[in-house]
Design a protein around this motif. Structure first.
Motif, PDB file in Angstrom:
ATOM      1  N   TYR A   1       0.879  -1.076  -0.067  1.00 55.09           N
ATOM      2  CA  TYR A   1       0.182   0.031  -0.067  1.00 55.09           C
ATOM      3  C   TYR A   1       0.892   1.347   0.017  1.00 55.09           C
ATOM      4  O   TYR A   1       2.146   1.088   0.482  1.00 55.09           O
ATOM      5  CB  TYR A   1      -0.828   0.085   1.145  1.00 55.09           C
ATOM      6  CG  TYR A   1      -1.907  -1.187   1.276  1.00 55.09           C
ATOM      7  CD1 TYR A   1      -1.659  -2.441   1.956  1.00 55.09           C
ATOM      8  CD2 TYR A   1      -3.107  -0.706   0.855  1.00 55.09           C
ATOM      9  CE1 TYR A   1      -2.760  -3.351   1.734  1.00 55.09           C
ATOM     10  CE2 TYR A   1      -4.263  -1.804   1.000  1.00 55.09           C
ATOM     11  CZ  TYR A   1      -3.738  -2.958   1.407  1.00 55.09           C
ATOM     12  OH  TYR A   1      -4.812  -4.008   1.368  1.00 55.09           O
TER      13      TYR A   1
ATOM     14  N   GLN B   1       0.872   5.184   1.263  1.00 56.55           N
ATOM     15  CA  GLN B   1       0.093   6.138   2.145  1.00 56.55           C
ATOM     16  C   GLN B   1       0.723   7.586   1.941  1.00 56.55           C
ATOM     17  O   GLN B   1       1.770   7.753   2.551  1.00 56.55           O
ATOM     18  CB  GLN B   1       0.043   5.771   3.539  1.00 56.55           C
ATOM     19  CG  GLN B   1      -0.882   6.741   4.241  1.00 56.55           C
ATOM     20  CD  GLN B   1      -0.857   6.383   5.866  1.00 56.55           C
ATOM     21  OE1 GLN B   1       0.005   5.310   6.282  1.00 56.55           O
ATOM     22  NE2 GLN B   1      -1.709   6.803   6.587  1.00 56.55           N
TER      23      GLN B   1
ATOM     24  N   GLN C   1      -3.303  11.257   3.923  1.00 63.12           N
ATOM     25  CA  GLN C   1      -4.274  10.314   3.338  1.00 63.12           C
ATOM     26  C   GLN C   1      -4.552   8.981   3.964  1.00 63.12           C
ATOM     27  O   GLN C   1      -3.375   8.579   4.458  1.00 63.12           O
ATOM     28  CB  GLN C   1      -4.100  10.258   1.666  1.00 63.12           C
ATOM     29  CG  GLN C   1      -3.942  11.702   1.222  1.00 63.12           C
ATOM     30  CD  GLN C   1      -4.036  11.882  -0.443  1.00 63.12           C
ATOM     31  OE1 GLN C   1      -4.044  10.378  -1.022  1.00 63.12           O
ATOM     32  NE2 GLN C   1      -3.431  12.648  -0.942  1.00 63.12           N
ATOM     33  N   GLY C   2      -5.474   8.322   3.535  1.00 62.20           N
ATOM     34  CA  GLY C   2      -5.348   6.695   3.874  1.00 62.20           C
ATOM     35  C   GLY C   2      -4.582   5.902   2.827  1.00 62.20           C
ATOM     36  O   GLY C   2      -4.273   6.391   1.766  1.00 62.20           O
ATOM     37  N   PRO C   3      -4.125   4.790   3.430  1.00 64.81           N
ATOM     38  CA  PRO C   3      -3.539   4.127   2.223  1.00 64.81           C
ATOM     39  C   PRO C   3      -4.134   3.532   1.103  1.00 64.81           C
ATOM     40  O   PRO C   3      -5.282   3.395   1.325  1.00 64.81           O
ATOM     41  CB  PRO C   3      -3.127   2.624   3.182  1.00 64.81           C
ATOM     42  CG  PRO C   3      -3.248   3.235   4.699  1.00 64.81           C
ATOM     43  CD  PRO C   3      -4.296   4.088   4.617  1.00 64.81           C
TER      44      PRO C   3
ATOM     45  N   PHE D   1      -4.299   0.519  -2.192  1.00 61.58           N
ATOM     46  CA  PHE D   1      -3.678  -0.785  -2.560  1.00 61.58           C
ATOM     47  C   PHE D   1      -2.951  -0.312  -3.989  1.00 61.58           C
ATOM     48  O   PHE D   1      -3.448   0.220  -4.715  1.00 61.58           O
ATOM     49  CB  PHE D   1      -4.963  -1.433  -2.569  1.00 61.58           C
ATOM     50  CG  PHE D   1      -4.661  -2.872  -3.429  1.00 61.58           C
ATOM     51  CD1 PHE D   1      -5.067  -3.317  -4.395  1.00 61.58           C
ATOM     52  CD2 PHE D   1      -3.736  -3.749  -2.353  1.00 61.58           C
ATOM     53  CE1 PHE D   1      -4.898  -4.407  -5.101  1.00 61.58           C
ATOM     54  CE2 PHE D   1      -3.737  -5.060  -3.185  1.00 61.58           C
ATOM     55  CZ  PHE D   1      -4.056  -5.439  -4.259  1.00 61.58           C
TER      56      PHE D   1
ATOM     57  N   GLN E   1      -0.749  -7.094  -4.839  1.00 60.90           N
ATOM     58  CA  GLN E   1      -0.954  -8.185  -3.971  1.00 60.90           C
ATOM     59  C   GLN E   1      -0.083  -9.346  -4.446  1.00 60.90           C
ATOM     60  O   GLN E   1      -0.469  -9.770  -5.763  1.00 60.90           O
ATOM     61  CB  GLN E   1      -2.391  -8.575  -3.480  1.00 60.90           C
ATOM     62  CG  GLN E   1      -2.405  -9.691  -2.454  1.00 60.90           C
ATOM     63  CD  GLN E   1      -3.699 -10.194  -2.239  1.00 60.90           C
ATOM     64  OE1 GLN E   1      -4.371 -10.959  -2.702  1.00 60.90           O
ATOM     65  NE2 GLN E   1      -4.331  -9.307  -1.115  1.00 60.90           N
TER      66      GLN E   1
ATOM     67  N   GLN F   1      -3.598  -9.549  -7.730  1.00 67.42           N
ATOM     68  CA  GLN F   1      -4.404  -8.250  -7.853  1.00 67.42           C
ATOM     69  C   GLN F   1      -3.552  -7.070  -7.840  1.00 67.42           C
ATOM     70  O   GLN F   1      -2.569  -7.050  -7.394  1.00 67.42           O
ATOM     71  CB  GLN F   1      -5.119  -8.116  -6.509  1.00 67.42           C
ATOM     72  CG  GLN F   1      -6.055  -9.621  -6.093  1.00 67.42           C
ATOM     73  CD  GLN F   1      -7.230  -9.761  -7.361  1.00 67.42           C
ATOM     74  OE1 GLN F   1      -7.388  -8.783  -7.865  1.00 67.42           O
ATOM     75  NE2 GLN F   1      -7.573 -10.972  -7.135  1.00 67.42           N
ATOM     76  N   ARG F   2      -4.202  -6.153  -8.453  1.00 68.55           N
ATOM     77  CA  ARG F   2      -3.398  -4.723  -8.802  1.00 68.55           C
ATOM     78  C   ARG F   2      -4.335  -3.681  -8.514  1.00 68.55           C
ATOM     79  O   ARG F   2      -5.688  -3.590  -8.994  1.00 68.55           O
ATOM     80  CB  ARG F   2      -2.895  -4.643 -10.092  1.00 68.55           C
ATOM     81  CG  ARG F   2      -1.866  -3.428 -10.230  1.00 68.55           C
ATOM     82  CD  ARG F   2      -1.170  -3.652 -11.657  1.00 68.55           C
ATOM     83  NE  ARG F   2      -0.133  -2.415 -11.743  1.00 68.55           N
ATOM     84  CZ  ARG F   2       1.066  -2.430 -11.456  1.00 68.55           C
ATOM     85  NH1 ARG F   2       1.652  -3.831 -11.052  1.00 68.55           N
ATOM     86  NH2 ARG F   2       1.910  -1.601 -11.504  1.00 68.55           N
ATOM     87  N   GLY F   3      -4.013  -2.684  -7.795  1.00 65.94           N
ATOM     88  CA  GLY F   3      -4.927  -1.342  -7.691  1.00 65.94           C
ATOM     89  C   GLY F   3      -4.392  -0.401  -8.974  1.00 65.94           C
ATOM     90  O   GLY F   3      -3.793  -0.790  -9.835  1.00 65.94           O
TER      91      GLY F   3
ATOM     92  N   LEU G   1       4.652   7.091   2.416  1.00 62.84           N
ATOM     93  CA  LEU G   1       4.954   5.729   3.432  1.00 62.84           C
ATOM     94  C   LEU G   1       4.321   4.630   2.521  1.00 62.84           C
ATOM     95  O   LEU G   1       3.362   4.550   2.161  1.00 62.84           O
ATOM     96  CB  LEU G   1       4.226   5.917   4.716  1.00 62.84           C
ATOM     97  CG  LEU G   1       4.477   5.121   5.825  1.00 62.84           C
ATOM     98  CD1 LEU G   1       5.976   4.835   6.107  1.00 62.84           C
ATOM     99  CD2 LEU G   1       3.670   5.047   6.984  1.00 62.84           C
TER     100      LEU G   1
ATOM    101  N   LEU H   1       3.558   0.636   3.104  1.00 63.30           N
ATOM    102  CA  LEU H   1       3.285  -0.321   3.766  1.00 63.30           C
ATOM    103  C   LEU H   1       3.206  -1.669   3.162  1.00 63.30           C
ATOM    104  O   LEU H   1       2.529  -1.823   2.111  1.00 63.30           O
ATOM    105  CB  LEU H   1       2.004   0.277   4.324  1.00 63.30           C
ATOM    106  CG  LEU H   1       1.928   1.338   5.476  1.00 63.30           C
ATOM    107  CD1 LEU H   1       0.439   2.056   5.869  1.00 63.30           C
ATOM    108  CD2 LEU H   1       2.736   1.240   6.603  1.00 63.30           C
TER     109      LEU H   1
ATOM    110  N   GLN I   1      -5.401  -8.064   7.696  1.00 65.14           N
ATOM    111  CA  GLN I   1      -4.058  -7.989   7.327  1.00 65.14           C
ATOM    112  C   GLN I   1      -3.190  -7.216   8.428  1.00 65.14           C
ATOM    113  O   GLN I   1      -3.440  -6.529   8.984  1.00 65.14           O
ATOM    114  CB  GLN I   1      -3.617  -7.261   6.099  1.00 65.14           C
ATOM    115  CG  GLN I   1      -4.742  -7.987   5.016  1.00 65.14           C
ATOM    116  CD  GLN I   1      -4.556  -7.156   3.340  1.00 65.14           C
ATOM    117  OE1 GLN I   1      -4.048  -5.964   3.515  1.00 65.14           O
ATOM    118  NE2 GLN I   1      -5.279  -7.648   2.348  1.00 65.14           N
TER     119      GLN I   1
END
Lengths: 113, 114
Positions: free
Chosen positions: B35, B37, B41-43, B45, B48, B56-58, B88, B90, B103
């Motif tokens: 992830y 971040q 902001q929020g993390p 994706f 994976q 999987q991909r964001g 950051l 993660l 997770q």
């Protein structure tokens, strides 16, 4: 698109008072909802999750969350706040097909002594 | 149990450079997710990995790539760094067994692009 929203950037509460951090969701199907907490310079720590079952979920450090399907909300609560609860809180939804989390924008909780 | 570990802790790069970040999952976990971040902001994706393949991909460009090794550890590579890649990063580990669960996140790598 599936999403979660945290309407408050910051919540201030006095130590010993109850706290609520709000989260609403927009998810098709059954929602898998999570709360995480982030302390400065730290990764995310899992607090609790709702997948199915009781609408009141109990988690770590005395936190609990109430799942409300009619209001599409999943608010985080604690009966008595501690100064050490001051941190950044994230609500998240898991896409079970992708097993990937979608996070809200976060709410900073400030507990004053 | 060491939990999820990431290295390095901090990294400073310049625009156009390439960077590699590393992650070791929690013992017993076989899946690693990454992830990003950004500040305030929020993390978000990125992708994976499971069984050494990207599953999987964001919504991230191809400049972001990864790898998973037989011991389940993982690398995140970012090419042609942009200022906007400062964030950051993660790493989170989980297990494919059973229903979708929480997770476990590492402490993150703070990347600064100058």
């Amino acid at each position: 698109a599936q999403s979660v929203a945290q309407p408050e950037d910051q919540v201030n509460v006095a130590e010993g008072n109850p706290l609520t951090v709000k989260c609403t969701y927009s998810v098709s199907g059954n929602p898998y909802l999570f709360w995480y907490v982030q302390y400065p310079n730290r990764g995310l720590q899992f607090l609790l999750k709702y997948i199915t079952g009781d609408n009141l979920v109990k988690g770590s450090y005395g936190f609990e969350a109430e799942f409300n399907k009619s209001q599409t909300s999943f608010h985080l609560k604690k009966p008595s706040a501690l100064v050490s609860d001051s941190a950044l809180y994230f609500c998240a939804h898991m896409d079970t097909g992708r097993r990937a989390l979608t996070f809200g924008s976060g709410t900073r909780l400030q507990v004053q002594p | 149990d060491a939990g999820v570990t990431q290295s390095p802790t901090h990294l400073i790069k310049t625009r156009g450079q390439q960077v590699t970040l590393r992650c070791s999952p929690k013992s017993g976990h076989d899946t690693v997710s990454w992830y990003q971040q950004a500040l305030g902001q929020g993390p978000q994706f990125i992708f994976q990995y499971y069984e050494e393949e990207e599953r999987q991909r964001g919504n991230f460009p191809d400049r972001f790539s990864g790898h998973q090794f037989p011991n389940y550890s993982s690398e995140l590579n970012v090419n042609a760094l942009l200022l906007g890649d400062s964030a950051l990063y993660l790493c989170a580990s989980s297990s494919q067994a059973g229903t979708a669960g929480e997770q476990f996140f590492g402490p993150g790598t703070r990347l600064t692009v100058l």
